[in-house]
Enzyme design. Structure first.
Site, PDB file in Angstrom:
ATOM      1  N   ASP A  44       0.825  -1.208   0.000  1.00 19.00           N
ATOM      2  CA  ASP A  44       0.000   0.000   0.000  1.00 19.00           C
ATOM      3  C   ASP A  44       0.860   1.259   0.000  1.00 19.00           C
ATOM      4  O   ASP A  44       2.023   1.246   0.422  1.00 19.00           O
ATOM      5  CB  ASP A  44      -0.900   0.025   1.242  1.00 19.00           C
ATOM      6  CG  ASP A  44      -2.216  -0.702   1.010  1.00 19.00           C
ATOM      7  OD1 ASP A  44      -2.476  -1.111  -0.129  1.00 19.00           O
ATOM      8  OD2 ASP A  44      -2.984  -0.850   1.974  1.00 19.00           O
ATOM      9  N   LYS A  67      -3.799   2.948  -2.501  1.00 18.48           N
ATOM     10  CA  LYS A  67      -5.206   3.270  -2.274  1.00 18.48           C
ATOM     11  C   LYS A  67      -5.245   4.471  -1.344  1.00 18.48           C
ATOM     12  O   LYS A  67      -5.279   4.335  -0.125  1.00 18.48           O
ATOM     13  CB  LYS A  67      -5.981   2.105  -1.668  1.00 18.48           C
ATOM     14  CG  LYS A  67      -6.022   0.877  -2.564  1.00 18.48           C
ATOM     15  CD  LYS A  67      -7.068  -0.111  -2.132  1.00 18.48           C
ATOM     16  CE  LYS A  67      -8.460   0.373  -2.437  1.00 18.48           C
ATOM     17  NZ  LYS A  67      -8.733   0.526  -3.868  1.00 18.48           N
ATOM     18  N   MET A 188      -9.240   9.396   8.363  1.00 23.00           N
ATOM     19  CA  MET A 188      -9.664   9.876   7.044  1.00 23.00           C
ATOM     20  C   MET A 188     -10.767  10.937   7.151  1.00 23.00           C
ATOM     21  O   MET A 188     -11.714  10.946   6.379  1.00 23.00           O
ATOM     22  CB  MET A 188     -10.134   8.706   6.173  1.00 23.00           C
ATOM     23  CG  MET A 188      -9.041   7.680   5.905  1.00 23.00           C
ATOM     24  SD  MET A 188      -9.634   6.150   5.131  1.00 23.00           S
ATOM     25  CE  MET A 188     -10.359   5.312   6.562  1.00 23.00           C
TER      26      MET A 188
END
Length: 269
Positions: A44, A67, A188
């Site tokens: 990632d 991602k 996030m």
């Protein structure tokens, strides 16, 4: 051989490995061993390059499958197909993820798809960013005087067909956090901070302490300490962006001004 039977094709193995928040020294010993054994590494974007450089075996196939919110991402379905194909070809596959695979890392989705293909997958936990972020500030997530528990929640929920418009009831969460004395750790959440701040203020006082930590555990870590009522403005003024963790709660009242790194903002200022 019946090629319609997925279990008849399995020759390799797969492990989901948490690479932690970024600092290579926060890797577990089990994670290091798994990385060193891998013949295929699916990495990632949030994984520190130093980890791969230090521990990947010579000749290992390294595939970067980024991602990142707001950026061009590798489709999840492609990643899952790649994992299954590599295992069936006899590879020792490691899916290397930032933080912990089972905390907002889609690890659960990947394990489900692997099991549907007849592949059992091992999981190696990593230190999640929400824990590393507050530890970097020298404060806890729970405290007998200030917080009786902690809630990890995402500020960036599933999108697309069938997804709820706003699946997180921030007002209810704020009321629960206030009444039950809970720390909120929001992953996030920077891109949606205006909405999150507005909704949380329906259940939490404007002077509730908040910290925002970007690049937790890394040398270029940056953070602010502010209040809920000034959260959006504080992020904008400091120029913080993802990846960052937002921590909300009274545990942060123990963050003494003298202990803050240079450039940190004092509560209530």
């Amino acid at each position: 051989m019946n090629n319609d039977n997925p279990t008849s094709l399995i020759a390799g193995r797969c492990t989901l490995v948490g690479a932690g928040p970024g600092d290579p020294e926060l890797l577990t010993i089990k994670a290091v061993k798994a990385i060193q054994a891998a013949t295929v590494l699916l990495v990632d974007d949030l994984v520190n390059d130093q980890i791969v450089q230090a521990y990947a075996r010579p000749g290992a196939r390294i595939v970067h499958v980024g991602k990142r919110g707001g950026c061009k991402s590798t489709p999840q379905a492609f990643i899952e197909r790649l994992m299954i194909t590599a295992v069936r070809e006899g590879e020792t596959v490691v899916r290397l993820k930032g933080g912990d695979p089972f905390i907002f890392g889609r690890g659960g989705e990947e394990v489900e798809h692997l099991r549907e293909a007849g592949i059992e997958c091992a999981v190696v936990n990593g230190i999640t960013a929400g824990l590393a972020a507050v530890t970097a500030l020298g404060v806890p997530l729970t405290h007998r005087d200030h917080a009786q528990g902690v809630v990890f929640v995402t500020g960036h929920a599933k999108t697309g067909a069938g997804a709820a418009e706003d699946p997180t009831d921030w007002r209810a969460l704020a009321a629960t956090a206030y009444n039950a004395r809970l720390t909120l750790v929001i992953y996030m959440g920077v891109s949606g901070v205006s909405h999150i701040e507005r909704e949380l203020l329906h259940g939490l006082p404007a002077d509730t302490p908040v910290a925002v930590i970007q690049h937790a555990s890394l040398p270029h870590q940056k953070h602010i300490a502010t209040t809920l009522g000034k959260l959006q403005d504080g992020i904008a003024e400091a120029g913080l962006a993802s990846p960052a963790v937002i921590v909300v709660g009274d545990v942060l009242r123990g963050l003494a001004a003298a202990a803050l790194p240079v450039g940190a903002e004092k509560f209530g200022t």
